[in-house]
Scaffold this active site. Structure first.
Site, PDB file in Angstrom:
ATOM      1  N   HIS A   1      35.662 -15.518  20.107  1.00  0.00           N
ATOM      2  CA  HIS A   1      35.032 -16.435  21.055  1.00  0.00           C
ATOM      3  C   HIS A   1      33.547 -16.636  20.740  1.00  0.00           C
ATOM      4  O   HIS A   1      33.050 -17.762  20.747  1.00  0.00           O
ATOM      5  CB  HIS A   1      35.218 -15.932  22.492  1.00  0.00           C
ATOM      6  CG  HIS A   1      36.543 -16.276  23.068  1.00  0.00           C
ATOM      7  ND1 HIS A   1      37.689 -15.586  22.754  1.00  0.00           N
ATOM      8  CD2 HIS A   1      36.900 -17.242  23.940  1.00  0.00           C
ATOM      9  CE1 HIS A   1      38.700 -16.110  23.415  1.00  0.00           C
ATOM     10  NE2 HIS A   1      38.253 -17.127  24.144  1.00  0.00           N
TER      11      HIS A   1
ATOM     12  N   LYS B   1      44.626 -12.117  31.341  1.00  0.00           N
ATOM     13  CA  LYS B   1      44.859 -11.436  32.614  1.00  0.00           C
ATOM     14  C   LYS B   1      43.548 -11.360  33.388  1.00  0.00           C
ATOM     15  O   LYS B   1      42.467 -11.306  32.795  1.00  0.00           O
ATOM     16  CB  LYS B   1      45.468 -10.046  32.433  1.00  0.00           C
ATOM     17  CG  LYS B   1      44.502  -8.983  31.977  1.00  0.00           C
ATOM     18  CD  LYS B   1      45.155  -7.608  31.986  1.00  0.00           C
ATOM     19  CE  LYS B   1      44.128  -6.576  31.501  1.00  0.00           C
ATOM     20  NZ  LYS B   1      44.700  -5.259  31.387  1.00  0.00           N
TER      21      LYS B   1
END
Length: 187
Positions: free
Chosen positions: A31, A97
């Protein structure tokens, strides 16, 4: 449901899906790399695949790989980067999650992306949905847990937790819990 043809704008909060198609893993280092101007590897198209917040456990088998465990990692760590990744690369499907924050939720609404909750603690169950590992990028650069693994999945179980309309199950739960707490405290 085929990830490549999934109409994410029609998905609603709480809807459960079983995904088929191509999923790419990506954690903190990927990322940051993408956010800082890095490019996707050749052949990776986030408009027809999913980005999975996961650091899988892989075992090499001959020239290939097999996923032993592949549970989701906590997505909130990617909040500083995810909105930019959505905008720059046309990302439509995120799997993880714990949810993400307001910047990612706004980017999902603006660009047509959904955040899908995978079940934490079900790493081996999720690994069974992986038909094959199609390859890996950034293995030498980022290491095995942070590499970008390319997974062909069938029946990958997820729940829509943030939709492309700007709704979030996490925000709903927080609001409902606060209301319930206020009720309990006033009685």
């Amino acid at each position: 449901m085929d990830i490549a043809t999934l109409d994410v704008r029609t998905l609603r909060l709480g809807e459960t899906l079983r995904l088929d198609g191509l999923v790419h893993t990506g954690r903190d280092r990927l990322h940051k790399y993408l956010h800082d101007g890095g490019a996707l590897p050749p052949g990776v198209d986030f408009r027809t695949s999913a980005l999975y917040h996961c650091g899988p456990v892989m075992v090499q088998q001959g020239e290939g790989w097999r996923m032993v465990a592949g549970g989701p990692t906590t997505s909130s760590r990617e909040e500083p980067y995810e909105a930019d990744v959505i905008a720059r690369f046309g990302l439509r499907v995120i799997i993880g999650k714990g949810g993400m924050g307001p910047k990612t939720l706004a980017a999902c609404k603006e660009h047509g992306c959904v955040y899908l909750q995978a079940v934490g603690g079900a790493a081996t169950v999720i690994a069974h949905a992986v038909e094959r590992v199609e390859g890996v990028d950034f293995l030498e650069t980022f290491g095995a847990a942070e590499a970008m693994w390319h997974l062909r999945v069938h029946g990958f179980p997820v729940t829509v937790a943030m939709d492309a309309l700007g709704n979030s199950l996490y925000e709903q739960v927080a609001t409902q819990s606060a209301e319930r707490l206020r009720t309990l405290l006033t009685h």
